[in-house]
Design a protein around this motif. Sequence first.
Motif, short mmCIF file in Angstrom:
data_model
loop_
_atom_site.label_atom_id
_atom_site.label_comp_id
_atom_site.label_asym_id
_atom_site.label_seq_id
_atom_site.Cartn_x
_atom_site.Cartn_y
_atom_site.Cartn_z
N LEU A 139 26.35 5.89 -9.49
CA LEU A 139 27.37 6.92 -9.32
C LEU A 139 27.33 7.94 -10.46
O LEU A 139 27.59 9.13 -10.25
CB LEU A 139 28.76 6.28 -9.25
CG LEU A 139 29.05 5.45 -7.99
CD1 LEU A 139 30.43 4.81 -8.10
CD2 LEU A 139 28.96 6.30 -6.73
N SER A 140 27.02 7.46 -11.66
CA SER A 140 26.93 8.39 -12.80
C SER A 140 25.82 9.41 -12.58
O SER A 140 25.92 10.56 -13.04
CB SER A 140 26.68 7.62 -14.09
OG SER A 140 25.42 6.96 -14.06
N GLY A 141 24.75 9.02 -11.87
CA GLY A 141 23.69 9.97 -11.56
C GLY A 141 24.16 11.06 -10.63
O GLY A 141 23.54 12.14 -10.56
N LEU A 142 25.24 10.81 -9.89
CA LEU A 142 25.82 11.81 -9.00
C LEU A 142 26.96 12.56 -9.65
O LEU A 142 27.63 13.36 -8.99
CB LEU A 142 26.31 11.13 -7.71
CG LEU A 142 25.26 10.38 -6.89
CD1 LEU A 142 25.90 9.67 -5.71
CD2 LEU A 142 24.18 11.33 -6.39
N GLY A 143 27.20 12.28 -10.93
CA GLY A 143 28.27 12.96 -11.65
C GLY A 143 29.65 12.38 -11.43
O GLY A 143 30.65 13.04 -11.69
N ILE A 144 29.73 11.12 -10.94
CA ILE A 144 31.01 10.46 -10.68
C ILE A 144 31.32 9.52 -11.83
O ILE A 144 30.46 8.76 -12.28
CB ILE A 144 30.96 9.68 -9.35
CG1 ILE A 144 30.63 10.63 -8.20
CG2 ILE A 144 32.27 8.96 -9.10
CD1 ILE A 144 30.48 9.93 -6.87
N ASP A 145 32.53 9.59 -12.34
CA ASP A 145 32.94 8.74 -13.46
C ASP A 145 32.93 7.27 -13.05
O ASP A 145 33.13 6.93 -11.87
CB ASP A 145 34.34 9.13 -13.93
CG ASP A 145 34.38 10.52 -14.55
OD1 ASP A 145 33.33 10.96 -15.06
OD2 ASP A 145 35.44 11.17 -14.48
#
Length: 292
Positions: A139-145
Amino acid sequence: MKASTAGWVFAGPALTVIGVFFGLPVLAALALSLTDFDIYALADIGNLRFVGFDNYLNLLQNPLFWRALGNTMYFVVVGVPLSIAVSLGAALLLHSKLGYFKPFFRTAYFAPVVTTVVAVAVIWRYLFHTRYGLVNWALSGLGIDPIDWLGDPTWAMPTIILFAVWKNFGYNMIIFLAGLQAIPEDLYEAARIDGASPWRQFRHVTLPMLGPVLVLVGILTLAGYFQLFAEPYVITQGGPLQSTVSVLYLMYEEGFKWWNLGNASAVAFLLFVLMTAVTSGLLWFARRKGVE
Protein backbone atom coordinates in the motif's frame (compact mmCIF):
# COMPACT_ATOMS: atom_id res chain seq x y z
CA MET A 1 -35.83 -61.04 8.90
CA LYS A 2 -38.00 -58.11 7.79
CA ALA A 3 -36.38 -55.36 5.75
CA SER A 4 -37.15 -52.74 8.41
CA THR A 5 -35.66 -54.92 11.14
CA ALA A 6 -32.52 -55.55 9.09
CA GLY A 7 -32.18 -51.81 8.53
CA TRP A 8 -32.30 -51.10 12.27
CA VAL A 9 -29.77 -53.88 12.90
CA PHE A 10 -27.27 -52.38 10.46
CA ALA A 11 -27.93 -48.81 11.62
CA GLY A 12 -27.85 -49.76 15.31
CA PRO A 13 -24.07 -49.45 15.89
CA ALA A 14 -23.91 -46.05 14.19
CA LEU A 15 -26.98 -44.79 16.06
CA THR A 16 -25.48 -46.02 19.32
CA VAL A 17 -22.25 -44.10 18.71
CA ILE A 18 -24.22 -40.96 17.78
CA GLY A 19 -26.37 -41.28 20.88
CA VAL A 20 -23.45 -41.80 23.26
CA PHE A 21 -21.04 -39.24 21.84
CA PHE A 22 -23.51 -36.64 20.59
CA GLY A 23 -26.97 -37.10 22.08
CA LEU A 24 -25.90 -37.55 25.71
CA PRO A 25 -23.43 -34.58 25.70
CA VAL A 26 -26.13 -32.34 24.23
CA LEU A 27 -28.61 -33.37 26.91
CA ALA A 28 -25.94 -32.89 29.58
CA ALA A 29 -25.16 -29.39 28.25
CA LEU A 30 -28.87 -28.55 28.27
CA ALA A 31 -29.08 -29.65 31.89
CA LEU A 32 -25.98 -27.60 32.77
CA SER A 33 -27.49 -24.50 31.19
CA LEU A 34 -30.27 -24.65 33.79
CA THR A 35 -27.80 -24.68 36.72
CA ASP A 36 -25.09 -22.42 38.14
CA PHE A 37 -22.41 -25.08 37.52
CA ASP A 38 -19.05 -23.36 38.02
CA ILE A 39 -15.60 -24.02 39.47
CA TYR A 40 -17.05 -24.32 42.98
CA ALA A 41 -19.42 -27.06 41.84
CA LEU A 42 -16.45 -28.84 40.27
CA ALA A 43 -14.84 -28.95 43.71
CA ASP A 44 -18.03 -29.95 45.52
CA ILE A 45 -21.18 -31.05 43.71
CA GLY A 46 -23.13 -29.86 46.73
CA ASN A 47 -22.54 -26.28 45.53
CA LEU A 48 -24.58 -26.96 42.40
CA ARG A 49 -27.95 -25.21 42.27
CA PHE A 50 -30.84 -25.31 39.81
CA VAL A 51 -31.49 -21.79 38.52
CA GLY A 52 -33.93 -22.47 35.68
CA PHE A 53 -33.73 -19.91 32.90
CA ASP A 54 -31.73 -17.36 34.90
CA ASN A 55 -28.60 -17.99 32.82
CA TYR A 56 -30.51 -17.19 29.64
CA LEU A 57 -32.09 -14.07 31.12
CA ASN A 58 -28.74 -12.84 32.42
CA LEU A 59 -27.17 -13.33 29.02
CA LEU A 60 -29.90 -11.33 27.34
CA GLN A 61 -29.12 -8.50 29.78
CA ASN A 62 -25.36 -8.76 29.26
CA PRO A 63 -23.97 -6.06 26.91
CA LEU A 64 -20.99 -8.26 26.05
CA PHE A 65 -23.31 -10.97 24.72
CA TRP A 66 -25.03 -8.49 22.42
CA ARG A 67 -21.63 -7.17 21.32
CA ALA A 68 -20.51 -10.72 20.52
CA LEU A 69 -23.78 -11.41 18.71
CA GLY A 70 -23.37 -8.23 16.66
CA ASN A 71 -19.80 -9.18 15.73
CA THR A 72 -20.94 -12.66 14.73
CA MET A 73 -23.79 -11.33 12.60
CA TYR A 74 -21.38 -8.87 10.94
CA PHE A 75 -19.06 -11.77 10.17
CA VAL A 76 -21.93 -13.87 8.77
CA VAL A 77 -23.67 -11.14 6.75
CA VAL A 78 -20.45 -10.04 5.05
CA GLY A 79 -18.47 -13.26 5.03
CA VAL A 80 -21.06 -15.76 3.78
CA PRO A 81 -21.98 -13.98 0.52
CA LEU A 82 -18.32 -13.14 -0.10
CA SER A 83 -17.24 -16.72 0.49
CA ILE A 84 -19.96 -18.11 -1.79
CA ALA A 85 -19.11 -15.61 -4.53
CA VAL A 86 -15.38 -16.40 -4.40
CA SER A 87 -16.08 -20.16 -4.33
CA LEU A 88 -18.45 -19.95 -7.30
CA GLY A 89 -16.04 -17.74 -9.23
CA ALA A 90 -13.17 -20.17 -8.68
CA ALA A 91 -15.36 -23.12 -9.70
CA LEU A 92 -16.42 -21.34 -12.89
CA LEU A 93 -12.79 -20.65 -13.77
CA LEU A 94 -11.82 -24.28 -13.21
CA HIS A 95 -14.85 -25.49 -15.19
CA SER A 96 -14.16 -23.18 -18.12
CA LYS A 97 -12.91 -24.80 -21.31
CA LEU A 98 -10.38 -21.98 -21.64
CA GLY A 99 -8.60 -22.84 -18.40
CA TYR A 100 -5.16 -24.41 -18.28
CA PHE A 101 -3.39 -26.45 -15.57
CA LYS A 102 -6.73 -27.21 -13.92
CA PRO A 103 -5.45 -30.00 -11.62
CA PHE A 104 -2.73 -27.69 -10.29
CA PHE A 105 -5.08 -24.80 -9.58
CA ARG A 106 -7.73 -27.10 -8.12
CA THR A 107 -5.16 -28.40 -5.65
CA ALA A 108 -3.79 -24.92 -4.94
CA TYR A 109 -7.24 -23.47 -4.26
CA PHE A 110 -8.16 -26.36 -1.97
CA ALA A 111 -4.85 -26.38 -0.08
CA PRO A 112 -5.82 -23.66 2.47
CA VAL A 113 -8.76 -25.81 3.61
CA VAL A 114 -6.47 -28.57 4.87
CA THR A 115 -3.84 -26.20 6.25
CA THR A 116 -3.65 -25.76 10.02
CA VAL A 117 -5.48 -22.62 11.14
CA VAL A 118 -2.80 -21.70 13.70
CA ALA A 119 0.06 -21.91 11.21
CA VAL A 120 -1.76 -19.86 8.58
CA ALA A 121 -2.95 -17.32 11.15
CA VAL A 122 0.63 -16.66 12.27
CA ILE A 123 1.58 -15.92 8.65
CA TRP A 124 -1.40 -13.59 8.24
CA ARG A 125 -0.42 -11.71 11.38
CA TYR A 126 2.96 -10.98 9.78
CA LEU A 127 1.37 -10.08 6.44
CA PHE A 128 -0.91 -7.53 8.11
CA HIS A 129 1.64 -6.22 10.60
CA THR A 130 1.40 -2.45 10.86
CA ARG A 131 5.10 -1.71 10.37
CA TYR A 132 6.61 -4.79 8.75
CA GLY A 133 3.66 -6.39 6.96
CA LEU A 134 3.73 -7.08 3.24
CA VAL A 135 0.25 -5.63 2.78
CA ASN A 136 1.16 -2.21 4.18
CA TRP A 137 4.41 -2.31 2.21
CA ALA A 138 2.41 -2.77 -0.99
CA LEU A 139 0.00 0.00 0.00
CA SER A 140 2.89 2.37 0.70
CA GLY A 141 3.97 1.88 -2.91
CA LEU A 142 0.58 3.30 -3.90
CA GLY A 143 0.99 6.26 -1.57
CA ILE A 144 -1.43 4.93 1.09
CA ASP A 145 -0.49 5.37 4.74
CA PRO A 146 -0.03 2.19 6.84
CA ILE A 147 -3.21 0.73 8.32
CA ASP A 148 -3.34 -0.92 11.72
CA TRP A 149 -5.23 -3.93 10.42
CA LEU A 150 -5.35 -5.94 13.64
CA GLY A 151 -5.15 -3.10 16.16
CA ASP A 152 -7.95 -0.89 14.83
CA PRO A 153 -11.53 -1.95 15.71
CA THR A 154 -12.67 -0.73 12.29
CA TRP A 155 -10.31 -3.01 10.35
CA ALA A 156 -9.90 -6.03 12.65
CA MET A 157 -13.11 -7.84 11.67
CA PRO A 158 -12.75 -7.20 7.90
CA THR A 159 -9.23 -8.65 8.14
CA ILE A 160 -10.56 -11.77 9.86
CA ILE A 161 -13.32 -12.04 7.24
CA LEU A 162 -10.73 -11.98 4.45
CA PHE A 163 -8.73 -14.63 6.27
CA ALA A 164 -11.76 -16.88 6.76
CA VAL A 165 -12.87 -16.51 3.14
CA TRP A 166 -9.40 -17.35 1.83
CA LYS A 167 -9.08 -20.26 4.26
CA ASN A 168 -12.43 -21.90 3.51
CA PHE A 169 -13.54 -21.04 -0.04
CA GLY A 170 -11.84 -24.13 -1.51
CA TYR A 171 -14.28 -26.51 0.19
CA ASN A 172 -17.34 -24.87 -1.36
CA MET A 173 -15.46 -24.57 -4.66
CA ILE A 174 -15.27 -28.37 -4.92
CA ILE A 175 -19.03 -28.66 -4.31
CA PHE A 176 -19.79 -26.00 -6.92
CA LEU A 177 -17.43 -27.67 -9.37
CA ALA A 178 -19.29 -30.96 -8.97
CA GLY A 179 -22.58 -29.15 -9.54
CA LEU A 180 -21.28 -27.43 -12.68
CA GLN A 181 -20.06 -30.72 -14.12
CA ALA A 182 -23.54 -32.20 -13.62
CA ILE A 183 -25.24 -29.55 -15.80
CA PRO A 184 -26.02 -31.03 -19.26
CA GLU A 185 -24.03 -29.38 -22.04
CA ASP A 186 -27.13 -29.52 -24.24
CA LEU A 187 -28.65 -26.66 -22.26
CA TYR A 188 -25.72 -24.39 -23.08
CA GLU A 189 -25.79 -25.40 -26.74
CA ALA A 190 -29.51 -24.57 -26.94
CA ALA A 191 -28.89 -21.22 -25.25
CA ARG A 192 -26.08 -20.37 -27.69
CA ILE A 193 -28.27 -21.28 -30.65
CA ASP A 194 -30.93 -18.90 -29.31
CA GLY A 195 -28.29 -16.15 -29.20
CA ALA A 196 -27.81 -16.02 -25.43
CA SER A 197 -24.70 -14.19 -24.29
CA PRO A 198 -22.35 -15.75 -21.69
CA TRP A 199 -23.97 -13.62 -18.98
CA ARG A 200 -27.47 -14.77 -19.98
CA GLN A 201 -26.28 -18.38 -20.06
CA PHE A 202 -24.95 -17.97 -16.53
CA ARG A 203 -28.11 -16.25 -15.32
CA HIS A 204 -30.73 -18.46 -16.98
CA VAL A 205 -28.94 -21.82 -17.19
CA THR A 206 -26.11 -22.06 -14.65
CA LEU A 207 -27.74 -20.42 -11.64
CA PRO A 208 -31.13 -22.23 -11.89
CA MET A 209 -29.40 -25.59 -12.35
CA LEU A 210 -27.14 -24.83 -9.37
CA GLY A 211 -30.12 -23.93 -7.16
CA PRO A 212 -29.99 -27.00 -4.86
CA VAL A 213 -26.19 -26.77 -4.68
CA LEU A 214 -26.42 -23.08 -3.73
CA VAL A 215 -28.84 -23.94 -0.92
CA LEU A 216 -26.53 -26.68 0.36
CA VAL A 217 -23.46 -24.44 0.22
CA GLY A 218 -25.38 -21.60 1.86
CA ILE A 219 -26.44 -23.79 4.80
CA LEU A 220 -22.96 -25.25 5.28
CA THR A 221 -21.33 -21.83 5.09
CA LEU A 222 -23.83 -20.26 7.48
CA ALA A 223 -23.31 -23.05 10.00
CA GLY A 224 -19.55 -22.69 9.79
CA TYR A 225 -19.46 -18.89 9.98
CA PHE A 226 -21.84 -18.74 12.94
CA GLN A 227 -19.26 -20.87 14.78
CA LEU A 228 -16.53 -18.26 14.43
CA PHE A 229 -13.85 -18.99 17.02
CA ALA A 230 -10.43 -20.12 15.81
CA GLU A 231 -9.68 -17.03 13.72
CA PRO A 232 -10.19 -14.36 16.44
CA TYR A 233 -8.74 -16.65 19.10
CA VAL A 234 -5.45 -17.05 17.23
CA ILE A 235 -5.16 -13.66 15.50
CA THR A 236 -6.66 -11.02 17.83
CA GLN A 237 -7.72 -12.81 21.06
CA GLY A 238 -11.08 -11.05 20.75
CA GLY A 239 -9.59 -7.56 20.51
CA PRO A 240 -9.13 -4.76 19.92
CA LEU A 241 -11.81 -3.40 22.25
CA GLN A 242 -13.81 -6.64 21.92
CA SER A 243 -14.43 -5.88 18.23
CA THR A 244 -13.76 -9.51 17.23
CA VAL A 245 -15.37 -11.34 20.16
CA SER A 246 -17.82 -13.85 18.69
CA VAL A 247 -20.60 -15.77 20.42
CA LEU A 248 -18.51 -18.94 20.38
CA TYR A 249 -15.49 -17.04 21.71
CA LEU A 250 -17.68 -15.72 24.54
CA MET A 251 -18.80 -19.27 25.26
CA TYR A 252 -15.17 -20.39 25.44
CA GLU A 253 -14.26 -17.61 27.87
CA GLU A 254 -17.28 -18.28 30.08
CA GLY A 255 -16.59 -22.01 30.18
CA PHE A 256 -12.81 -22.34 30.19
CA LYS A 257 -11.54 -18.98 31.42
CA TRP A 258 -14.06 -18.16 34.15
CA TRP A 259 -15.36 -21.73 34.61
CA ASN A 260 -18.99 -20.64 34.45
CA LEU A 261 -20.08 -23.79 32.66
CA GLY A 262 -23.77 -23.07 33.18
CA ASN A 263 -23.47 -19.72 31.40
CA ALA A 264 -21.33 -21.27 28.67
CA SER A 265 -23.97 -23.94 28.01
CA ALA A 266 -26.66 -21.27 27.83
CA VAL A 267 -24.59 -19.36 25.25
CA ALA A 268 -24.25 -22.55 23.20
CA PHE A 269 -27.99 -23.18 23.13
CA LEU A 270 -28.81 -19.58 22.28
CA LEU A 271 -26.41 -19.87 19.35
CA PHE A 272 -28.08 -23.16 18.38
CA VAL A 273 -31.51 -21.51 18.37
CA LEU A 274 -30.20 -18.64 16.23
CA MET A 275 -28.55 -21.00 13.72
CA THR A 276 -31.71 -23.12 13.53
CA ALA A 277 -33.86 -20.06 12.88
CA VAL A 278 -31.60 -18.71 10.13
CA THR A 279 -31.14 -22.04 8.33
CA SER A 280 -34.87 -22.76 8.57
CA GLY A 281 -35.56 -19.36 7.04
CA LEU A 282 -33.14 -20.12 4.22
CA LEU A 283 -34.83 -23.47 3.53
CA TRP A 284 -38.26 -21.81 3.57
CA PHE A 285 -37.08 -19.18 1.09
CA ALA A 286 -35.59 -21.86 -1.16
CA ARG A 287 -38.82 -23.87 -1.18
CA ARG A 288 -40.82 -20.74 -1.91
CA LYS A 289 -38.61 -20.12 -4.95
CA GLY A 290 -39.11 -23.69 -6.08
CA VAL A 291 -35.57 -24.86 -5.32
CA GLU A 292 -35.60 -28.47 -4.12
